[in-house]
Design a protein around this motif. Structure first.
Motif, PDB file in Angstrom:
ATOM      1  N   TYR A 153       0.834  -1.205   0.000  1.00 52.90           N
ATOM      2  CA  TYR A 153       0.000   0.000   0.000  1.00 52.90           C
ATOM      3  C   TYR A 153       0.868   1.253   0.000  1.00 52.90           C
ATOM      4  CZ  TYR A 153      -3.205   3.552   1.943  1.00 52.90           C
ATOM      5  OH  TYR A 153      -3.937   4.696   2.172  1.00 52.90           O
ATOM      6  N   VAL A 176      -0.171   5.653  -6.817  1.00 52.17           N
ATOM      7  CA  VAL A 176      -1.504   6.144  -6.472  1.00 52.17           C
ATOM      8  C   VAL A 176      -2.547   5.580  -7.437  1.00 52.17           C
ATOM      9  CG1 VAL A 176      -2.948   8.207  -6.243  1.00 52.17           C
ATOM     10  CG2 VAL A 176      -0.572   8.245  -5.443  1.00 52.17           C
ATOM     11  N   LEU A 199      -0.028   4.671  -1.824  1.00 51.69           N
ATOM     12  CA  LEU A 199       0.349   6.023  -1.434  1.00 51.69           C
ATOM     13  C   LEU A 199       1.448   6.598  -2.314  1.00 51.69           C
ATOM     14  CD1 LEU A 199       0.389   5.694   2.482  1.00 51.69           C
ATOM     15  CD2 LEU A 199      -1.366   6.764   1.058  1.00 51.69           C
ATOM     16  N   PRO A 255     -10.620   5.752   2.700  1.00 48.16           N
ATOM     17  CA  PRO A 255      -9.789   6.279   1.612  1.00 48.16           C
ATOM     18  C   PRO A 255      -9.436   7.730   1.898  1.00 48.16           C
ATOM     19  CG  PRO A 255     -11.689   5.110   0.732  1.00 48.16           C
ATOM     20  CD  PRO A 255     -11.915   5.263   2.212  1.00 48.16           C
ATOM     21  N   GLY A 256      -8.160   8.027   1.892  1.00 44.59           N
ATOM     22  CA  GLY A 256      -7.763   9.379   2.246  1.00 44.59           C
ATOM     23  C   GLY A 256      -6.355   9.695   1.805  1.00 44.59           C
ATOM     24  N   SER A 257      -5.505   9.947   2.765  1.00 42.25           N
ATOM     25  CA  SER A 257      -4.186  10.471   2.446  1.00 42.25           C
ATOM     26  C   SER A 257      -3.146   9.898   3.385  1.00 42.25           C
ATOM     27  CB  SER A 257      -4.212  11.996   2.576  1.00 42.25           C
ATOM     28  OG  SER A 257      -4.489  12.350   3.924  1.00 42.25           O
ATOM     29  N   VAL A 258      -1.935  10.424   3.250  1.00 43.13           N
ATOM     30  CA  VAL A 258      -0.852  10.027   4.138  1.00 43.13           C
ATOM     31  C   VAL A 258      -1.181  10.406   5.579  1.00 43.13           C
ATOM     32  CG1 VAL A 258       1.594  10.386   4.671  1.00 43.13           C
ATOM     33  CG2 VAL A 258       0.846  10.238   2.291  1.00 43.13           C
ATOM     34  N   THR A 259      -1.942  11.477   5.754  1.00 44.48           N
ATOM     35  CA  THR A 259      -2.325  11.916   7.100  1.00 44.48           C
ATOM     36  C   THR A 259      -3.115  10.837   7.829  1.00 44.48           C
ATOM     37  OG1 THR A 259      -2.419  14.231   6.385  1.00 44.48           O
ATOM     38  CG2 THR A 259      -3.547  13.668   8.435  1.00 44.48           C
ATOM     39  N   MET A 260      -4.114  10.253   7.157  1.00 45.98           N
ATOM     40  CA  MET A 260      -4.902   9.178   7.772  1.00 45.98           C
ATOM     41  C   MET A 260      -4.028   7.963   8.068  1.00 45.98           C
ATOM     42  SD  MET A 260      -7.929  10.171   8.356  1.00 45.98           S
ATOM     43  CE  MET A 260      -8.750   8.626   8.695  1.00 45.98           C
ATOM     44  N   HIS A 297      -8.188  -0.527   0.982  1.00 44.07           N
ATOM     45  CA  HIS A 297      -8.993  -0.032   2.097  1.00 44.07           C
ATOM     46  C   HIS A 297     -10.041  -1.050   2.541  1.00 44.07           C
ATOM     47  CE1 HIS A 297      -7.057   3.835   1.730  1.00 44.07           C
ATOM     48  NE2 HIS A 297      -7.332   3.845   0.433  1.00 44.07           N
TER      49      HIS A 297
END
Length: 496
Positions: free
Chosen positions: A48, A53, A58, A114-119, A185
């Motif tokens: 992952y 992307v 990521l 589903p989101g970003s590196v922050t999540m 996810h």
């Protein structure tokens, strides 16, 4: 045996799960589902991170992803310090298991969004803290089920270890297949459901099966101590949050710097722990001697796990990019190879358990079993360098080489892991029982902190030198440990 210990043993139904205390059922299936969730997540996490992307990943650099994966594992086990301390000084091991399970479930839910590196980093924090609460303490509760000298104790830990590996075996096949074939996810969502089932089993059967096990607080904080701890804890958390914010804003806190800091902590924290326990006035002279005996076992464990844990980093990448995945008419998923380790443990654990019982007093001592573990670990890396030696590093290799490497390291794991869990509960100072179990898991933290540095040296071009150097060092240290085993045994003061 103390009166509180006697009451605890009497409160646990002593028959009901394959001749073992009934509470072993509760802990077996709690840990089964927790490991299902963790190893399911881990089976697809590195892919992952470095998949593009456009493929649902990521898009991180592969070397960075491998380092983060190692640091993730290090922090997961390092957080056991917090979990052990909380259990020993605040509310006992049973509550720590419950709260830890909740945090783990929330962490997997964060990954499933589903989101970003922050999540991704939010999920890391939740899973790290949750596993730190649950992992060392659930093992400590297993020890609480048995009276001192109960001959079923080692066998009970072996059965418990089987639960860990059943969950770890099924997870890559289920979560790995869904995550790699359909959606990362969705795979993480299945991991969250697994932890929910674990919590359900624990809550539904705890009162009836565990009795008072896990409720005793061996070294409770006084009211004044609690006030100081919570005050300084809040201040410390605020300072860390501020430093992270400033470092991130000024681009000082890079991933490389973070990896280096965790690597330092992975060595320094266990060292501090040994010093504190050894110097504590609550530690007796006999317990101090046993702490000395535990140090070389800890070092050997860290070296072993450094090799074994690369199954989810270097060997996972090897499976993805260097292995022929169409084999015998079957399209293999690289995540499936993560099931080999627990599959072999499930297969061979009963054989090893039978062997130790059969040998009786003639079986190898604890230090000698650790030396055998290091020998097998080293050989597992020697084996995996052979494909490059025989056919070069440009062509895809047979998956059977990976199978053989995983098999050999499992022989080492069975000489070390269940033995180490049991030995830790025997060698632990009474005032630091749960924290010593945390120290055992810190050997894995130290191992993966080291891995975060050495995985940078792995490339297809350096493959042979990488596997050969690490494997050779492990073999040499196994011989040294074997030679000094009698001296270690003398410091164990009768613990077998």
């Amino acid at each position: 045996m103390s009166q509180s210990r006697q009451r605890m043993i009497e409160s646990v139904p002593q028959r009901g799960f394959f001749g073992h205390p009934k509470g072993l059922f509760t802990l077996f299936f709690t840990e089964f589902w927790e490991r299902f969730s963790y190893y399911g997540m881990r089976a697809i996490l590195v892919f992952y991170m470095y998949y593009e992307v456009s493929k649902g990943g990521l898009g991180l650099d592969q070397t960075t992803a491998l380092a983060i994966m190692s640091i993730y594992g290090s922090l997961v086990y390092m957080s056991g310090i917090i979990g052990g301390w909380v259990a020993d000084r605040l509310f006992g091991t049973a509550k720590a298991v419950f709260y830890g399970g909740i945090l783990i479930m929330l962490g997997h839910i964060a990954l499933a969004v589903p989101g970003s590196v922050t999540m991704f980093f939010v999920s890391m924090v939740l899973i790290v803290l949750g596993t730190g609460l649950l992992k060392p303490n659930v093992s400590s509760v297993v020890g609480d089920l048995y009276a001192e000298g109960d001959h079923r104790r080692d066998a009970g830990f072996s059965i418990f270890y089987m639960g860990i590996n059943l969950g770890a075996f099924l997870a890559p096949l289920v979560v790995g297949t869904v995550g790699m074939k359909y959606n990362f996810h969705l795979g993480f969502g299945i991991a969250a459901i697994g932890m929910f089932f674990g919590l359900l089993v624990f809550v539904a059967t705890k009162k009836k099966n565990l009795g008072l096990a896990g409720t005793h607080v061996p070294n409770p904080l006084s009211a004044d101590e609690k006030k100081k701890v919570f005050t300084w804890g809040a201040i410390g958390a605020a300072i860390i949050a501020l430093l992270v914010f400033i470092g991130s804003s000024m681009n000082i806190l890079t991933i490389d710097l973070f990896v280096s800091l965790v690597g330092i902590f992975g060595i320094v924290i266990p060292t501090i722990y040994f010093v504190v326990m050894y110097r504590s006035p609550k530690t007796t002279d006999v317990e101090r001697s046993r702490i000395i005996a535990y140090i070389p076992l800890f070092i050997a464990s860290a070296m072993f796990w450094s090799i074994q844990e690369q199954g989810s980093t270097i060997l996972a990448t090897y499976a993805d990019k260097r292995t022929q995945l169409h084999f015998a008419g079957i399209d293999l998923s690289p995540a499936w190879f993560q099931s080999l380790n627990p599959l072999f443990v499930i297969t061979f654990a009963p054989i090893f358990a039978w062997l130790w019982v059969k040998l009786g007093d003639k079986q190898p001592s604890i230090p000698k079993k650790f030396s055998l573990a290091l020998l097998f670990a080293g050989l597992s890396f020697v084996v995996i360098l052979l494909p490059a030696y025989l056919g070069g590093n440009d062509s895809l290799v047979s998956p059977l080489w990976l199978v053989l490497s995983y098999l050999i390291v499992v022989f080492g794991e069975l000489c070390l892991s269940p033995v180490g869990l049991s030995a830790t509960t025997k060698l632990a100072p009474a005032a630091f029982s749960a924290q010593t179990m945390s120290l055992w898991f810190l050997s894995s933290a130290a191992a993966q902190a080291i891995n975060a540095q050495i995985v940078k040296f792995y490339t297809p071009e350096t493959e042979m030198a990488y596997f050969g150097t690490i494997g050779g060092i492990a073999i040499v240290f196994s011989l040294i440990l074997f030679i000094i085993s009698p001296k270690i045994e003398s410091f164990m003061k009768g613990v077998k």
